[in-house]
Each structure stands twice: as C-alpha cells, then as structure tokens.
Design a protein around this motif. Structure first.
Motif, PDB file in Angstrom:
ATOM      1  N   LYS A 192     -54.017 -29.944-102.630  1.00 15.55           N
ATOM      2  CA  LYS A 192     -52.544 -29.722-102.293  1.00 15.55           C
ATOM      3  C   LYS A 192     -51.913 -28.334-102.774  1.00 15.55           C
ATOM      4  O   LYS A 192     -51.035 -27.864-102.338  1.00 15.55           O
ATOM      5  N   ARG A 193     -52.349 -27.924-103.952  1.00 14.82           N
ATOM      6  CA  ARG A 193     -51.905 -26.882-104.629  1.00 14.82           C
ATOM      7  C   ARG A 193     -52.261 -25.675-103.756  1.00 14.82           C
ATOM      8  O   ARG A 193     -51.367 -24.553-103.376  1.00 14.82           O
ATOM      9  N   LEU A 194     -53.447 -25.429-103.516  1.00 11.47           N
ATOM     10  CA  LEU A 194     -53.921 -24.545-102.581  1.00 11.47           C
ATOM     11  C   LEU A 194     -53.252 -24.395-101.303  1.00 11.47           C
ATOM     12  O   LEU A 194     -52.926 -23.262-101.025  1.00 11.47           O
ATOM     13  N   THR A 195     -53.234 -25.396-100.423  1.00 10.06           N
ATOM     14  CA  THR A 195     -52.479 -25.347 -99.250  1.00 10.06           C
ATOM     15  C   THR A 195     -51.031 -25.068 -99.304  1.00 10.06           C
ATOM     16  O   THR A 195     -50.629 -24.174 -98.490  1.00 10.06           O
ATOM     17  N   THR A 196     -50.390 -25.703-100.288  1.00 10.97           N
ATOM     18  CA  THR A 196     -48.871 -25.153-100.604  1.00 10.97           C
ATOM     19  C   THR A 196     -48.889 -23.611-100.877  1.00 10.97           C
ATOM     20  O   THR A 196     -47.881 -22.995-100.246  1.00 10.97           O
ATOM     21  N   PHE A 197     -49.661 -23.139-101.809  1.00  9.98           N
ATOM     22  CA  PHE A 197     -49.615 -21.934-102.161  1.00  9.98           C
ATOM     23  C   PHE A 197     -49.824 -20.937-100.956  1.00  9.98           C
ATOM     24  O   PHE A 197     -48.966 -19.952-100.740  1.00  9.98           O
ATOM     25  N   PHE A 198     -50.911 -21.253 -99.856  1.00  4.34           N
ATOM     26  CA  PHE A 198     -51.045 -20.138 -98.944  1.00  4.34           C
ATOM     27  C   PHE A 198     -50.120 -20.517 -97.858  1.00  4.34           C
ATOM     28  O   PHE A 198     -49.603 -19.538 -97.413  1.00  4.34           O
ATOM     29  N   ALA A 199     -49.505 -21.705 -97.563  1.00  2.00           N
ATOM     30  CA  ALA A 199     -48.372 -21.853 -96.702  1.00  2.00           C
ATOM     31  C   ALA A 199     -47.257 -21.013 -96.996  1.00  2.00           C
ATOM     32  O   ALA A 199     -46.504 -20.545 -96.363  1.00  2.00           O
ATOM     33  N   GLU A 200     -46.818 -21.005 -98.418  1.00  2.66           N
ATOM     34  CA  GLU A 200     -45.729 -20.283 -98.987  1.00  2.66           C
ATOM     35  C   GLU A 200     -45.763 -18.675 -98.997  1.00  2.66           C
ATOM     36  O   GLU A 200     -45.002 -18.011 -98.941  1.00  2.66           O
ATOM     37  N   THR A 201     -47.162 -18.343 -99.109  1.00  3.47           N
ATOM     38  CA  THR A 201     -47.134 -17.021 -99.075  1.00  3.47           C
ATOM     39  C   THR A 201     -47.859 -16.043 -97.859  1.00  3.47           C
ATOM     40  O   THR A 201     -47.604 -15.031 -97.792  1.00  3.47           O
ATOM     41  N   LEU A 202     -48.764 -16.716 -97.224  1.00 11.21           N
ATOM     42  CA  LEU A 202     -49.565 -16.014 -96.168  1.00 11.21           C
ATOM     43  C   LEU A 202     -48.820 -16.336 -94.608  1.00 11.21           C
ATOM     44  O   LEU A 202     -49.218 -17.062 -93.897  1.00 11.21           O
ATOM     45  N   ILE A 203     -47.557 -15.713 -94.836  1.00 10.58           N
ATOM     46  CA  ILE A 203     -46.595 -15.932 -93.710  1.00 10.58           C
ATOM     47  C   ILE A 203     -46.245 -14.524 -93.240  1.00 10.58           C
ATOM     48  O   ILE A 203     -46.244 -13.453 -93.707  1.00 10.58           O
TER      49      ILE A 203
END
Length: 245
Positions: free
Chosen positions: A234-245
């Motif tokens: 949950k942390r990792l996918t949220t982190f990437f979703a917020e950052t790798l855009i």
C-alpha cells in the motif's frame, strides 16, 4: 502483464534482467528498477515485479551478481542457516560493491529507455538492494524521481559509500520502510539518515514497521509477514502513484 528476458551490456560484462510490463493495451506509465535482496532474482522477486507491473509500471529486475554467474540458486529460508551457502552468499554480497551497482545503474536506465520506457523512473530495493536503490537516486538525480528502501541495511553507516553521505545530490523523493528490529539498520543509523535528508532538504518519509523482521516483505523469506507485506504494498504503490507522474 508481459515478461521478457534482457541481456544488458555493462562496463563489466552482461547482466541478465527480467522486464515486466502491463498488457500491450495498457502501456507503462513509468519505469521501476527493482534492486534484489541477497538471494538473487527468483520467482518470489519476479512475482513482486509482476504485481508492480499490474499497477501500470515497466519493472526491471536485474541480476546484480552477474559478475559471478553462475551461482545458486539459494533457498531464502535456509541459505543463511547453512554454513556453505551462507559463505557463498556473503562472498557475493561483499564482492558486489555499491560502486559496481552504481556504475551498472546507467546501463539499467539505458535498457529501460531502449525498451521504450521514457517516462519517469523509480527505484525500490530490499535488503542489500535498499541502499543501492537510494544510491541510484544519488548517482542519477536527473533520471530517478522516486527511490524506496524496505528493510534495507547500512543506509547511514560509517562506510564511505553510505547513501546518507551524498544526500545533497538527491532530487528524488524517498521512502524508507524499516524493520522494527534490524541489526543492519539500528536506531542510530535511522536518526543519522533522517538528519542528513532533512539538512539536504530531501522530500522523504522514514517509517518504522514495528514487529516486522528484516526480510518481512519478500514472500519466500523465512520471516515473511503477510499483513506487513500488504502494508508495504500500500505504501509503495501510493508512493509511486504520487511521484512517478
């Protein structure tokens, strides 16, 4: 999800890697380099890469030990218990320096670009891969936008190649998930890393997973914890979703 095997030319030879992508109908929105733990690329790590690919990323899983191939395979539950396999693993880990992996990073990034992955790039590392994921952000600040470490060891050690020493070079956002008790990343290192990142004005989160042991995220590890692993996802996918855009 699709998988292909790559042969990546580096300064020191040829590294095998797996590349996992979303379906052809859903092109990758960004790329991720998954830095392995000490047991090497194997079905457990490939399964983790597949899960990330299903989130929409092109995920590269390179063999960091390629200079010593062939080796293993190793059983993650018993390899550090048996003296012969423990010695072999320690030789691989100590013989594959941070400098080597940092150098390899350019080839890994170019391999993603060569496969058409031209969007933002993130890194994630487990165990020995944690510091390597952060050092990639140090070495390639204009290409790596997010870097995560889970139960990574020696992130703020006395070693010259410890990632915290070059925090000022980091432009990426960082996430560090640490095991509740981990001899390779004790509280004094956590404090040292937090101070270095704050002084360098790096956007970061350091989170303590109380009750989790070193290795809890990886499903074939002896200390795997399903509840803790889901929290990590949950942390990792949220982190990437917020950052790798």
């Amino acid at each position: 999800m699709t998988q292909q095997d790559l042969q990546i030319k580096t300064n020191d030879g040829t590294a095998k890697a797996g590349l996992f992508r979303p379906s052809v109908a859903s092109p990758a929105k960004a790329g991720v380099i998954l830095y392995m733990d000490a047991f090497g690329p194997r079905p457990a790590l490939h399964g983790m890469a597949e899960r990330l690919a299903n989130e929409g990323y092109a995920v590269l899983v390179p063999d960091l030990f390629y200079r010593n191939a062939p080796y293993g395979p190793f059983d993650a539950k018993t390899a550090f218990v048996q003296e012969t396999t423990k010695a072999a693993l320690m030789a691989l880990v100590s013989g594959t320096t941070q400098a080597m992996t940092i150098s390899d990073g350019a080839a890994f990034l170019d391999a993603l670009a060569g496969e058409g992955v031209t969007g933002p790039i993130g890194t994630v590392g487990y165990c020995m891969g944690g510091a390597r994921a952060l050092n990639a952000a140090v070495a390639y600040p204009d290409r790596i936008k997010a870097a995560a470490s889970f139960h990574g060891g020696n992130l703020a050690s006395d070693a010259a190649d410890s990632p915290h020493r070059k925090a000022a070079s980091i432009k990426a956002r960082l996430y560090v998930g640490m095991a509740g008790v981990d001899r390779s990343f004790p509280p004094e290192q956590s404090a040292r890393l937090a101070e270095a990142l704050r002084v360098a004005e790096v956007d970061h989160t350091i989170e303590n997973y109380a009750g989790m042991a070193h290795g809890w995220c990886v499903p074939d590890h002896s200390v795997f914890d399903a509840t803790g692993a889901e929290r990590h996802w949950k942390r990792l996918t949220t982190f990437f979703a917020e950052t790798l855009i």
